[in-house]
Scaffold this motif. Structure first.
Motif, PDB file in Angstrom:
ATOM      1  N   GLY A 196      11.728 -12.225  -4.182  1.00  0.00           N
ATOM      2  CA  GLY A 196      10.694 -13.078  -4.735  1.00  0.00           C
ATOM      3  C   GLY A 196       9.933 -12.402  -5.852  1.00  0.00           C
ATOM      4  O   GLY A 196      10.314 -11.328  -6.343  1.00  0.00           O
ATOM      5  N   TYR A 197       8.838 -13.040  -6.217  1.00  0.00           N
ATOM      6  CA  TYR A 197       8.008 -12.562  -7.323  1.00  0.00           C
ATOM      7  C   TYR A 197       7.071 -11.455  -6.847  1.00  0.00           C
ATOM      8  O   TYR A 197       6.447 -11.558  -5.792  1.00  0.00           O
ATOM      9  N   PHE A 198       6.995 -10.381  -7.632  1.00  0.00           N
ATOM     10  CA  PHE A 198       6.044  -9.301  -7.405  1.00  0.00           C
ATOM     11  C   PHE A 198       5.197  -9.138  -8.660  1.00  0.00           C
ATOM     12  O   PHE A 198       5.721  -9.114  -9.777  1.00  0.00           O
ATOM     13  N   ALA A 199       3.892  -9.043  -8.463  1.00  0.00           N
ATOM     14  CA  ALA A 199       2.997  -8.776  -9.590  1.00  0.00           C
ATOM     15  C   ALA A 199       3.030  -7.297  -9.936  1.00  0.00           C
ATOM     16  O   ALA A 199       3.572  -6.474  -9.190  1.00  0.00           O
ATOM     17  N   ASN A 200       2.434  -6.954 -11.038  1.00  0.00           N
ATOM     18  CA  ASN A 200       2.328  -5.554 -11.417  1.00  0.00           C
ATOM     19  C   ASN A 200       1.452  -4.823 -10.397  1.00  0.00           C
ATOM     20  O   ASN A 200       0.284  -5.164 -10.212  1.00  0.00           O
ATOM     21  N   GLY A 201       2.004  -3.846  -9.710  1.00  0.00           N
ATOM     22  CA  GLY A 201       1.231  -3.136  -8.695  1.00  0.00           C
ATOM     23  C   GLY A 201       2.123  -2.476  -7.665  1.00  0.00           C
ATOM     24  O   GLY A 201       3.261  -2.087  -7.948  1.00  0.00           O
ATOM     25  N   HIS A 202       1.606  -2.357  -6.448  1.00  0.00           N
ATOM     26  CA  HIS A 202       2.288  -1.688  -5.349  1.00  0.00           C
ATOM     27  C   HIS A 202       2.154  -2.528  -4.081  1.00  0.00           C
ATOM     28  O   HIS A 202       1.418  -3.521  -4.056  1.00  0.00           O
ATOM     29  N   PHE A 203       2.822  -2.084  -3.023  1.00  0.00           N
ATOM     30  CA  PHE A 203       2.707  -2.798  -1.747  1.00  0.00           C
ATOM     31  C   PHE A 203       3.118  -1.885  -0.600  1.00  0.00           C
ATOM     32  O   PHE A 203       3.737  -0.826  -0.802  1.00  0.00           O
ATOM     33  N   LYS A 204       2.771  -2.303   0.596  1.00  0.00           N
ATOM     34  CA  LYS A 204       3.230  -1.686   1.832  1.00  0.00           C
ATOM     35  C   LYS A 204       3.737  -2.787   2.763  1.00  0.00           C
ATOM     36  O   LYS A 204       3.646  -3.979   2.447  1.00  0.00           O
ATOM     37  N   VAL A 205       4.269  -2.370   3.894  1.00  0.00           N
ATOM     38  CA  VAL A 205       4.770  -3.296   4.910  1.00  0.00           C
ATOM     39  C   VAL A 205       4.016  -3.025   6.205  1.00  0.00           C
ATOM     40  O   VAL A 205       3.866  -1.867   6.618  1.00  0.00           O
ATOM     41  N   ILE A 206       3.494  -4.092   6.823  1.00  0.00           N
ATOM     42  CA  ILE A 206       2.801  -3.971   8.110  1.00  0.00           C
ATOM     43  C   ILE A 206       3.590  -4.719   9.183  1.00  0.00           C
ATOM     44  O   ILE A 206       4.385  -5.610   8.887  1.00  0.00           O
ATOM     45  N   GLU A 207       3.336  -4.350  10.426  1.00  0.00           N
ATOM     46  CA  GLU A 207       4.075  -4.936  11.543  1.00  0.00           C
ATOM     47  C   GLU A 207       3.316  -6.073  12.204  1.00  0.00           C
ATOM     48  O   GLU A 207       3.938  -6.970  12.781  1.00  0.00           O
ATOM     49  N   THR A 218       6.644   4.721   1.355  1.00  0.00           N
ATOM     50  CA  THR A 218       7.609   5.746   0.933  1.00  0.00           C
ATOM     51  C   THR A 218       6.901   6.915   0.266  1.00  0.00           C
ATOM     52  O   THR A 218       5.891   6.737  -0.422  1.00  0.00           O
ATOM     53  N   ASP A 219       7.454   8.092   0.456  1.00  0.00           N
ATOM     54  CA  ASP A 219       6.958   9.286  -0.224  1.00  0.00           C
ATOM     55  C   ASP A 219       7.938   9.802  -1.269  1.00  0.00           C
ATOM     56  O   ASP A 219       7.622  10.757  -1.988  1.00  0.00           O
ATOM     57  N   ASP A 220       9.138   9.206  -1.343  1.00  0.00           N
ATOM     58  CA  ASP A 220      10.130   9.749  -2.277  1.00  0.00           C
ATOM     59  C   ASP A 220      10.900   8.689  -3.062  1.00  0.00           C
ATOM     60  O   ASP A 220      11.760   9.026  -3.872  1.00  0.00           O
ATOM     61  N   GLY A 221      10.643   7.397  -2.817  1.00  0.00           N
ATOM     62  CA  GLY A 221      11.296   6.365  -3.591  1.00  0.00           C
ATOM     63  C   GLY A 221      12.632   5.887  -3.066  1.00  0.00           C
ATOM     64  O   GLY A 221      13.231   4.986  -3.650  1.00  0.00           O
ATOM     65  N   SER A 222      13.111   6.459  -1.946  1.00  0.00           N
ATOM     66  CA  SER A 222      14.385   6.009  -1.392  1.00  0.00           C
ATOM     67  C   SER A 222      14.373   5.879   0.121  1.00  0.00           C
ATOM     68  O   SER A 222      15.079   5.058   0.680  1.00  0.00           O
ATOM     69  N   THR A 223      13.581   6.696   0.792  1.00  0.00           N
ATOM     70  CA  THR A 223      13.423   6.594   2.242  1.00  0.00           C
ATOM     71  C   THR A 223      11.988   6.172   2.552  1.00  0.00           C
ATOM     72  O   THR A 223      11.094   6.294   1.717  1.00  0.00           O
ATOM     73  N   PHE A 224      11.780   5.656   3.758  1.00  0.00           N
ATOM     74  CA  PHE A 224      10.427   5.259   4.140  1.00  0.00           C
ATOM     75  C   PHE A 224      10.124   5.766   5.542  1.00  0.00           C
ATOM     76  O   PHE A 224      11.010   6.153   6.302  1.00  0.00           O
ATOM     77  N   TRP A 225       8.852   5.782   5.871  1.00  0.00           N
ATOM     78  CA  TRP A 225       8.417   6.131   7.210  1.00  0.00           C
ATOM     79  C   TRP A 225       7.183   5.322   7.537  1.00  0.00           C
ATOM     80  O   TRP A 225       6.586   4.688   6.671  1.00  0.00           O
ATOM     81  N   GLY A 226       6.815   5.305   8.819  1.00  0.00           N
ATOM     82  CA  GLY A 226       5.691   4.493   9.242  1.00  0.00           C
ATOM     83  C   GLY A 226       4.782   5.208  10.213  1.00  0.00           C
ATOM     84  O   GLY A 226       5.168   6.169  10.875  1.00  0.00           O
ATOM     85  N   GLU A 235      -0.963   8.664   6.092  1.00  0.00           N
ATOM     86  CA  GLU A 235      -0.272   7.404   5.856  1.00  0.00           C
ATOM     87  C   GLU A 235       0.757   7.595   4.753  1.00  0.00           C
ATOM     88  O   GLU A 235       0.578   8.433   3.866  1.00  0.00           O
ATOM     89  N   PRO A 236       1.840   6.795   4.771  1.00  0.00           N
ATOM     90  CA  PRO A 236       2.835   6.914   3.700  1.00  0.00           C
ATOM     91  C   PRO A 236       2.291   6.378   2.382  1.00  0.00           C
ATOM     92  O   PRO A 236       1.332   5.601   2.351  1.00  0.00           O
ATOM     93  N   GLU A 237       2.922   6.795   1.290  1.00  0.00           N
ATOM     94  CA  GLU A 237       2.587   6.258  -0.022  1.00  0.00           C
ATOM     95  C   GLU A 237       3.079   4.816  -0.147  1.00  0.00           C
ATOM     96  O   GLU A 237       3.802   4.306   0.704  1.00  0.00           O
ATOM     97  N   ARG A 238       2.714   4.152  -1.235  1.00  0.00           N
ATOM     98  CA  ARG A 238       3.032   2.742  -1.427  1.00  0.00           C
ATOM     99  C   ARG A 238       4.445   2.566  -1.986  1.00  0.00           C
ATOM    100  O   ARG A 238       4.968   3.437  -2.663  1.00  0.00           O
ATOM    101  N   PHE A 239       5.036   1.403  -1.676  1.00  0.00           N
ATOM    102  CA  PHE A 239       6.283   1.018  -2.326  1.00  0.00           C
ATOM    103  C   PHE A 239       5.972   0.524  -3.739  1.00  0.00           C
ATOM    104  O   PHE A 239       4.883   0.000  -3.985  1.00  0.00           O
ATOM    105  N   PRO A 240       6.911   0.584  -4.685  1.00  0.00           N
ATOM    106  CA  PRO A 240       8.215   1.223  -4.517  1.00  0.00           C
ATOM    107  C   PRO A 240       8.155   2.727  -4.628  1.00  0.00           C
ATOM    108  O   PRO A 240       9.082   3.388  -4.217  1.00  0.00           O
TER     109      PRO A 240
END
Length: 365
Positions: A196-207, A218-226, A235-240
């Motif tokens: 979908g559409y993403f605005a200019n910025g960042h995001f995270k995922v919550i449960e 993500t802390d490295d741009g390819s793997t993620f942790w929670g 806390e982890p850094e923001r996607f992407p």
């Protein structure tokens, strides 16, 4: 010193001869024979109604006679349950070693019944038997007699659900503002998508909507942790990934694989894909219900707290029925069948007209 050397040589020679002699001795071979089948006892109760509110309570105990393979050996016993007497698609909820009894809790029996193919909230027959075998290689397996009993399972919703939050998404950094849901893969429940559409910025995922933890980034741009449900630091850094102005606005496909903790974030070409002028949910599971597109992205449709009963449904897009044959989450296609609803509950329903993906999230299971 010479005498000591002679004694040592004599001792070693005698030890070698003794070792060779013992290697030739075959009088103590370990020989086992196939056991007679063990006897699985009938249950004292034959109808078991499972209670979804006391899942740790014992539900049923199985007892059987001991196997005899002709030697003192490590004997394993596997409890096997099936929806048919031929044990065509059986499940093994428990394996014990050196013991001839096993107790299943309410949740363990309910999970086994579901995995064996029994429907929730219906009385059905389960068949049970015990298979004995030897050692780590499960040698000489022998099946017992089978017994049967009736069980009334409750529904066990085994999936996790995830939502977007962040200034690149519709709710911004509000964790309880109709946050769009990720769509679970129809074949691999570890994989989730959002196109979908993403605005200019960042995001995270919550449960869980309304709660910041668990959250994923993500802390490295390819793997993620929670984080965990109670852990707020670190806390982890923001996607992407990274700071600055974030991603350029546009359409993207975001994919998370919880099996290996990897993700991808790729541009998506939405040119020429028009949204329907109207979209509704219809079928035997509900009164026809209109869906609403997000103002942020008109390709994402939702209907909240929709009461569904067992039956089926489709998505009607400008009069064309879009469907599938997979419950809860999948990919709908034009005239693709009826989506089964297997359990009554209130659901948040999401549909993506770019990909045909849908997800129906029960709110009380």
């Amino acid at each position: 010193m010479k005498n000591l050397k002679k004694i040592s040589i004599f001792t070693l020679t005698a030890f070698a001869m003794l070792l060779l002699s013992s290697c030739d001795d075959t009088t103590d071979k370990f020989v086992v024979s196939e056991t007679d089948p063990v006897t699985l006892s009938d249950l004292t109760i034959t109808e078991i109604e499972l209670d979804a509110f006391n899942t740790n309570n014992p539900a049923v105990t199985f007892n059987w006679t001991e196997a005899d393979y002709g030697q003192q050996a490590s004997i394993n016993y596997s409890l096997e349950l099936s929806a048919d007497e031929a044990f065509t698609n059986s499940v093994i909820p428990a394996t014990v070693n050196g013991n001839n009894t096993v107790t299943l809790s309410v949740s363990e029996l309910n999970n086994a019944a579901g995995n064996a193919g029994l429907n929730p909230f219906e009385w059905a027959t389960l068949y049970a038997r015990v298979v004995s075998n030897l050692g780590t290689q499960n040698g000489l397996p022998v099946s017992s007699n089978s017994i049967s009993f009736n069980v009334y399972p409750y529904f066990n919703y085994v999936f996790n659900d995830y939502y977007l939050v962040g200034d690149a998404t519709a709710p911004n950094w509000n964790n309880n503002s109709n946050n769009p849901a990720l769509y679970r893969d129809e074949n691999n429940s570890n994989v989730y998508y959002y196109t979908g559409y993403f605005a200019n910025g960042h995001f995270k995922v919550i449960e869980t909507k309304g709660q910041w933890h668990p959250q994923y980034g993500t802390d490295d741009g390819s793997t993620f942790w929670g984080t965990t449900a109670t852990n707020s630091s670190p806390e982890p850094e923001r996607f992407p990934y990274g700071g600055g102005d974030g991603i350029p606005e546009g359409f993207y496909t975001f994919t998370m694989d919880f099996g290996n903790k990897t993700f991808t974030f790729e541009p998506f070409n939405a040119d020429g894909i028009d949204s329907p002028t109207s979209l509704s949910i219809q079928g035997s599971s509900l009164i026809t219900t209109d869906m609403t597109p997000l103002d942020f992205d008109g390709h994402i449709w939702y209907a909240l707290s929709v009461h569904l009963v067992p039956g089926d449904l489709t998505f009607s897009a400008d009069g064309t029925a879009w469907g599938s044959t997979i419950s809860f989450s999948g990919v709908a296609t034009a005239n693709g069948g009826n989506i089964p609803v297997v359990v009554e509950d209130d659901y948040d329903v999401w549909f993506n007209d770019l990909t045909g993906r849908y997800i129906m999230i029960p709110l009380n299971l």
